[in-house]
Design a protein around this motif. Structure first.
Motif, PDB file in Angstrom:
ATOM      1  N   SER A 196       0.168   4.439  14.799  1.00 38.32           N
ATOM      2  CA  SER A 196      -0.594   5.572  14.289  1.00 38.32           C
ATOM      3  C   SER A 196      -0.395   5.787  12.786  1.00 38.32           C
ATOM      4  O   SER A 196      -0.686   6.864  12.265  1.00 38.32           O
ATOM      5  CB  SER A 196      -0.213   6.852  15.047  1.00 38.32           C
ATOM      6  OG  SER A 196       1.157   7.166  14.822  1.00 38.32           O
ATOM      7  N   SER A 197       0.093   4.768  12.105  1.00 35.27           N
ATOM      8  CA  SER A 197       0.287   4.858  10.660  1.00 35.27           C
ATOM      9  C   SER A 197      -0.525   3.794   9.946  1.00 35.27           C
ATOM     10  O   SER A 197      -0.611   2.651  10.422  1.00 35.27           O
ATOM     11  CB  SER A 197       1.763   4.674  10.297  1.00 35.27           C
ATOM     12  OG  SER A 197       2.556   5.703  10.831  1.00 35.27           O
ATOM     13  N   MET A 198      -1.100   4.186   8.811  1.00 26.06           N
ATOM     14  CA  MET A 198      -1.706   3.192   7.949  1.00 26.06           C
ATOM     15  C   MET A 198      -0.617   2.257   7.441  1.00 26.06           C
ATOM     16  O   MET A 198       0.508   2.674   7.175  1.00 26.06           O
ATOM     17  CB  MET A 198      -2.407   3.853   6.762  1.00 26.06           C
ATOM     18  CG  MET A 198      -3.771   4.425   7.097  1.00 26.06           C
ATOM     19  SD  MET A 198      -4.629   4.919   5.593  1.00 26.06           S
ATOM     20  CE  MET A 198      -6.172   5.512   6.303  1.00 26.06           C
ATOM     21  N   ALA A 199      -0.982   1.004   7.298  1.00 29.80           N
ATOM     22  CA  ALA A 199      -0.007   0.003   6.884  1.00 29.80           C
ATOM     23  C   ALA A 199       0.452   0.264   5.457  1.00 29.80           C
ATOM     24  O   ALA A 199      -0.369   0.396   4.546  1.00 29.80           O
ATOM     25  CB  ALA A 199      -0.596  -1.391   6.997  1.00 29.80           C
ATOM     26  N   GLY A 200       1.762   0.297   5.277  1.00 24.91           N
ATOM     27  CA  GLY A 200       2.308   0.446   3.938  1.00 24.91           C
ATOM     28  C   GLY A 200       2.541  -0.886   3.248  1.00 24.91           C
ATOM     29  O   GLY A 200       2.730  -0.933   2.027  1.00 24.91           O
ATOM     30  N   ARG A 201       2.502  -1.948   4.023  1.00 25.26           N
ATOM     31  CA  ARG A 201       2.715  -3.275   3.430  1.00 25.26           C
ATOM     32  C   ARG A 201       1.998  -4.318   4.287  1.00 25.26           C
ATOM     33  O   ARG A 201       1.892  -4.178   5.506  1.00 25.26           O
ATOM     34  CB  ARG A 201       4.205  -3.605   3.330  1.00 25.26           C
ATOM     35  CG  ARG A 201       4.501  -5.069   2.960  1.00 25.26           C
ATOM     36  CD  ARG A 201       5.963  -5.330   2.694  1.00 25.26           C
ATOM     37  NE  ARG A 201       6.364  -4.777   1.407  1.00 25.26           N
ATOM     38  CZ  ARG A 201       7.567  -4.978   0.861  1.00 25.26           C
ATOM     39  NH1 ARG A 201       8.470  -5.697   1.509  1.00 25.26           N
ATOM     40  NH2 ARG A 201       7.864  -4.458  -0.311  1.00 25.26           N
ATOM     41  N   ALA A 202       1.521  -5.375   3.633  1.00 31.01           N
ATOM     42  CA  ALA A 202       0.933  -6.524   4.317  1.00 31.01           C
ATOM     43  C   ALA A 202       1.443  -7.798   3.657  1.00 31.01           C
ATOM     44  O   ALA A 202       1.693  -7.825   2.443  1.00 31.01           O
ATOM     45  CB  ALA A 202      -0.591  -6.484   4.265  1.00 31.01           C
ATOM     46  N   GLU A 203       1.621  -8.825   4.453  1.00 28.82           N
ATOM     47  CA  GLU A 203       2.021 -10.139   3.952  1.00 28.82           C
ATOM     48  C   GLU A 203       1.069 -11.193   4.494  1.00 28.82           C
ATOM     49  O   GLU A 203       0.741 -11.200   5.682  1.00 28.82           O
ATOM     50  CB  GLU A 203       3.449 -10.479   4.373  1.00 28.82           C
ATOM     51  CG  GLU A 203       4.519  -9.616   3.745  1.00 28.82           C
ATOM     52  CD  GLU A 203       5.918 -10.061   4.114  1.00 28.82           C
ATOM     53  OE1 GLU A 203       6.869  -9.527   3.531  1.00 28.82           O
ATOM     54  OE2 GLU A 203       6.049 -10.948   4.995  1.00 28.82           O
ATOM     55  N   GLY A 242       0.848  -1.188   0.000  1.00 24.84           N
ATOM     56  CA  GLY A 242       0.000   0.000   0.000  1.00 24.84           C
ATOM     57  C   GLY A 242       0.882   1.236   0.000  1.00 24.84           C
ATOM     58  O   GLY A 242       2.020   1.214  -0.472  1.00 24.84           O
ATOM     59  N   ILE A 243       0.358   2.303   0.563  1.00 24.49           N
ATOM     60  CA  ILE A 243       1.133   3.532   0.745  1.00 24.49           C
ATOM     61  C   ILE A 243       0.909   3.994   2.180  1.00 24.49           C
ATOM     62  O   ILE A 243      -0.220   4.286   2.576  1.00 24.49           O
ATOM     63  CB  ILE A 243       0.699   4.645  -0.234  1.00 24.49           C
ATOM     64  CG1 ILE A 243       0.855   4.169  -1.681  1.00 24.49           C
ATOM     65  CG2 ILE A 243       1.509   5.908   0.009  1.00 24.49           C
ATOM     66  CD1 ILE A 243       0.330   5.146  -2.710  1.00 24.49           C
ATOM     67  N   GLY A 244       1.965   4.036   2.969  1.00 25.10           N
ATOM     68  CA  GLY A 244       1.825   4.422   4.363  1.00 25.10           C
ATOM     69  C   GLY A 244       1.424   5.887   4.521  1.00 25.10           C
ATOM     70  O   GLY A 244       1.653   6.716   3.637  1.00 25.10           O
ATOM     71  N   GLY A 245       0.824   6.205   5.641  1.00 21.78           N
ATOM     72  CA  GLY A 245       0.425   7.570   5.934  1.00 21.78           C
ATOM     73  C   GLY A 245      -0.175   7.658   7.320  1.00 21.78           C
ATOM     74  O   GLY A 245      -0.386   6.645   7.990  1.00 21.78           O
TER      75      GLY A 245
END
Length: 442
Positions: A291-298, A224-227
């Motif tokens: 407090s960050s949206m996930a930038g990656r998932a596995e 994804g894209i973290g933020g």
């Protein structure tokens, strides 16, 4: 050859010795390490104990540390060949008890590595200090699969004590590395250990299982894209963020859809298996900060396949492509994933095998288990076992048969009943006798 009742009585009279043998084996913490270059704390000691027992009953023994890199170079791309394996401090063991000649040989095989016990507070007893409680032997490896190893060892020992002369050879092998890929069995077959038929004493609740699943381990990676998790996001195509956790949910839903399809697909079902092939999600890892949206998932998956689905190399390449195509299809349903598709990395491919129900050894073994009052009905082994390597590469048709409830495997408070151990030992002893007396095919 002594009759079945005489063998059964002698085994029953020595039930305590079978239990003591299993307790000895459990007391060695032969834990397979997640780093395949490191030896478990008790792997070598367990094999040394077994070698001593084999020598005592007159077997020619071979204790050796396989050359992992050389094996990989020789068998790269084939079943059991896993890169990065070394075997220092974690030897394989083989033994041969020579018969008088003219009869069929049999191989008894199993693994001595066990998975880690997990949190000690989940255990009622010390996992490596075995105890017998209410008719069950408890400890790590009691079911998977030191119970089976104890039974196959005691079957040979007790036949010798009875003075039974066997026409065919008995081959005995115990390997390491089974719990992380099976390269120990590859090394055993490469070493030349083989026979006219084989029994792998994985836990089957004392049912003959001439079939097991192949297993693929894979990693589905979603970027994804973290933020910042607490702020209103802009559209992903401008500056993001894109929540990889949400994308992960979509992919998990897609896996459910494929499992539903496989449930009714004849290619994914077998009459000896209780369930169709499945994709089992075993791990989900996502995110970098609270407090960050996930930038990656596995997503880590365990995928089953049947012998009929094997590719030209005897592995699961056909099923890999099927999973990859489905992951790509799921990505097409999301505008972001269409542009940034998930990718699949394969971690492990453990092969499978099936021995025909009308194979002479299967029929002989069915007679043996019936003679000791066990069910001769065949079943499938739902998990993976190493029967594929001796069966296909080693040309030793090998079935699974061992004591204990297979669902106990890898659980805390693992246990096997004394009754199961004794029944298994009786069945194996009688099968050895019956098979040995049959003339070797010309």
């Amino acid at each position: 050859m002594p009759d079945a009742q005489k063998i059964a009585r002698y085994v029953e009279d020595n039930a305590q010795r079978i239990v003591e043998t299993l307790c000895d084996l459990i007391s060695f913490p032969s834990i397979v390490m997640s780093d395949p270059t490191k030896a478990g704390p008790g792997e070598r000691d367990c094999q040394l104990y077994l070698e001593k027992r084999l020598k005592k009953i007159g077997m020619e023994t071979d204790l050796w540390e396989p050359d992992g890199p050389a094996l990989y170079e020789k068998y790269a791309g084939r079943p059991g060949a896993n890169k990065g394996r070394t075997f220092e401090g974690r030897p394989n063991l083989g033994g041969i008890l020579r018969g008088t000649g003219g009869g069929r040989s049999i191989m008894l095989t199993g693994h001595i590595d066990v998975v880690p016990p997990g949190p000690r507070e989940h255990w009622r007893t010390d996992p490596f200090r075995p105890e017998v409680i209410d008719g069950f032997v408890r400890g790590r490896g009691a079911v998977d699969m030191k119970g089976g190893v104890a039974s196959m060892l005691m079957a040979v020992e007790l036949l010798g004590e009875m003075g039974v002369e066997l026409a065919g050879d008995v081959v005995f092998t115990t390997v390491v590395d089974e719990e992380i890929g099976g390269m120990g069995s590859l090394a055993m077959v490469d070493r030349g250990f083989k026979a006219d038929a084989g029994i792998m004493t994985e836990p089957t609740a004392n049912r003959i299982a001439p079939l097991c699943h192949g297993i693929l381990w894979g990693r589905i990676i979603i970027d994804g894209i973290g933020g910042h998790a607490e702020l209103t996001p802009n559209a992903w195509y401008s500056s993001g963020p894109v929540d990889a956790v949400q994308l992960c949910r979509q992919m998990l839903g897609g896996i459910d859809i494929l499992n539903r399809r496989w449930q009714f697909d004849p290619r994914k079902n077998h009459p000896l298996m209780d369930l169709p092939n499945q994709i089992i999600v075993t791990q989900v890892n996502a995110g970098e900060h609270p407090s960050s949206m996930a930038g990656r998932a596995e997503i880590i998956i365990d995928v089953q396949y049947l012998p009929s689905e094997k590719d030209a190399l005897g592995l699961g390449g056909n099923v890999k492509r099927e999973v990859e195509e489905h992951v790509a299809f799921v990505c097409q349903a999301d505008p972001y994933l269409r542009e940034h598709p998930a990718r699949v990395e394969w971690i492990l491919d453990a092969d499978c095998a099936e021995v025909s129900a009308d194979h002479p050894f299967v029929e002989t073994f069915q007679q043996a288990v019936a003679d000791v009052s066990l069910s001769p009905k065949l079943s499938g082994f739902g998990a993976h076992s190493d029967i594929g390597l001796p069966t296909t590469l080693g040309q030793t048709p090998t079935v699974n048969f061992g004591p204990g409830d297979p669902t106990q495997a890898h659980q805390p408070n693992e246990r096997v009943s004394v009754e199961d151990l004794v029944a298994c030992t009786k069945a194996i002893a009688l099968a050895i006798c019956k098979w040995s007396t049959e003339p070797k095919a010309s």
